[in-house]
Scaffold this motif. Sequence first.
Motif, short mmCIF file in Angstrom:
data_model
loop_
_atom_site.label_atom_id
_atom_site.label_comp_id
_atom_site.label_asym_id
_atom_site.label_seq_id
_atom_site.Cartn_x
_atom_site.Cartn_y
_atom_site.Cartn_z
N VAL A 141 0.85 -1.20 0.00
CA VAL A 141 0.00 0.00 0.00
C VAL A 141 0.88 1.25 0.00
O VAL A 141 0.63 2.22 -0.73
CB VAL A 141 -0.93 0.00 1.25
N VAL B 99 -5.33 -1.16 -1.11
CA VAL B 99 -5.76 -0.91 0.27
C VAL B 99 -5.78 -2.26 1.00
O VAL B 99 -5.72 -3.32 0.37
CB VAL B 99 -7.18 -0.29 0.34
N ALA C 129 -4.34 -7.42 1.32
CA ALA C 129 -4.29 -6.29 0.39
C ALA C 129 -5.23 -6.57 -0.77
O ALA C 129 -5.39 -7.72 -1.19
CB ALA C 129 -2.85 -6.11 -0.12
N CYS D 244 4.77 -2.91 -5.81
CA CYS D 244 4.10 -3.63 -4.73
C CYS D 244 4.71 -5.02 -4.55
O CYS D 244 4.96 -5.46 -3.42
CB CYS D 244 2.60 -3.73 -5.03
#
Lengths: 248, 68, 353
Positions: free
Chosen positions: B18, B27, B41, B55
């Motif tokens: 995130v 999120v 997530a 990520c």
Amino acid sequence: MAIVYQKPKALSDDVLHYCPGCTHGVIHKLVAEVIDELGIEGKTVGIAPVGCSVFAYNYFNCDMVEAAHGRAPAVATGLKRSMPDNVIFTYQGDGDLAAIGTAETVHSATRGENITIIFVNNAIYGMTGGQMAPTTLPNQVTQTTPYGRDVATAGYPVHVCEMLSTLDGVAYAERVSVDSVPNIRKAKAAIKKAFQNQIDKKGFSIVEILSSCPTNWGLSPVDALQWLRDNMMPYYPLGVYKDKEAEK
Amino acid sequence: MAKMTVNEGICKGCGLCVSVCPKKIIVLAKGRLNAKGYSPAEVTDQSACIGCAMCGIMCPDSAITVEK
Amino acid sequence: MSERVLVKGNEALAEAAIRAGCRHFFGYPITPQTEVAAYMARKMPKIGGTYLQAESEVAAINMVYGAAAAGVRVMTSSSSPGISLKSEGISYLAGSDLPCLIINVQRGGPGLGGIQPSQADYWQATRAPGHGDLHVLVYAPNNVQEMVNLVFQAYDKAEEYRVPAMILADGLLGQMMEPVSFPEEGEIKQHDKSWAVTGHKNQRKHNIVNSLYLKADELEQTVIERFQRYAKIEAEETMVEEYLMEDAEYAIVAFGATSRIAKAAIQQLREQGLKVGLIRPITLWPFPKQAIIDACDKVKGFLTVEMSMGQMVDDVRLAVNGRKPVEFFGHTGGIVPTPAEIVEAVKEMGGAK
């Protein structure tokens, strides 16, 4: 669409036991990616330490050995001398490498053993619940330095890369960090170089990786990385401390 | 066209993905937990994903796959 | 077998190990075993082997652990204080089921003790060579030829059963020169090493060499299975020499250098009309308790002779289990018992004097 990022093949499907946000997992992944990219899983033997990463032997798909606390470089020496054409790496934390295993670290380095050491420095003993490590910062609060590390009684932190860079046997020593994506990319390049050095028979290579311990630092994973940047990186500057090739 | 997928079963909800997503489209799921008890997530707007893989690079649990 | 040559005990151990296929030696200097290391340092570079002087005994035994994990024949040698330092690694070797050869040329203790011959590491070798439930195979030669033979035996059995093996010698045997013949290298038996971490070459699942079992039931089961192997070793690999025991009325129990002196004492006792025999354990673990139990039926008593304050005597008493008197005679600190002293000690038993 093509896959541009996924779990490396050299990592097993075992779920890592590390706490949420612990960057041990990032470092495992970097080592596994390097093993994949160099195509060496079949001839690599890794050595797991005692500490949080004790179960590393379950996580890497190459052959693995579990060493006694601090003895990984000696075990690596025995393996490498028996199988000089295999790739041997140790994965060690700060307590393992810089406290109980200092002699094994320094002497495998000064012998120039052709091995690769992945040294994870998170400034604390994680597995036993957050005690002072040899790399705990001055004034850092831990379970065994409840008033902050007092250098008058507990001494100063060990700067491993700086110390080892004074030894003629060391081919390569670099300190990196996994606090951000750009730094993770640099860390991977350093790890790859440390493995390539061994393949090219250049000798002892160590990568010190500044890593977080959200649980024992008492911070969220994101805040822990900020603490690492604010406190560890000034005390343990990133960079290449020794590179015999570059010196030539 | 890019796609980010979370292996929810192994996600520990640490939130590092995130924090590094340049598009702010990841999120931690609200109101649901995975089998391990973490809020995994999830992507709020898959069409905005640029496939940068930051990520994935940041994820300690190798829970993220990115396609482009 | 080669022709007979005159060799010092310590060098015989080293040469035998090389002929048994050992190409990796990791050690740290300590008196009185230095000839073993010096011999290896001379020989290994010439035959493509490794001689490595480690930074400590702790490091040396962990190098042994690494090489053993790779499946090669590996050896370390030390003397008593050094073996204490190696005990950590010995426990890990045992807990990871790794074969290797450890030489202990004993000296007197405790602490720095002295550098004269001693047998005071019997307890350490047979009871607690490291922490945890474990045994190592312990061989106690009493002449230089036997030192050679037991090196081959130790490697063979260590690999067959996947246990560390130890040769428990002493400064007396280490310095002794005797003619020996060495077996040829072709006589080495090959054992399965599919467990070794040699790199999986993308042909098998990864091997793990490990002694960690956090689940109590898993650890118990692993130890129980290891003890089943130990039971087989006890049943099949116990070695003992009996000397003039057929008509013996008293039995001396002694191992290693002390057993040689005991034999001289037995000659003198027999010349004086006393029928005394010798039971000489060659394996200290497993201890040849059946030989002691069998002797209970014919002798009036046992005298254990050791260069210590009396350690093996515990095992003799356990085997005798109260059925016959068991006495001890010995010297410690590096003093070697004389045949005359042993003669006197036997005569004092049961009022035989």
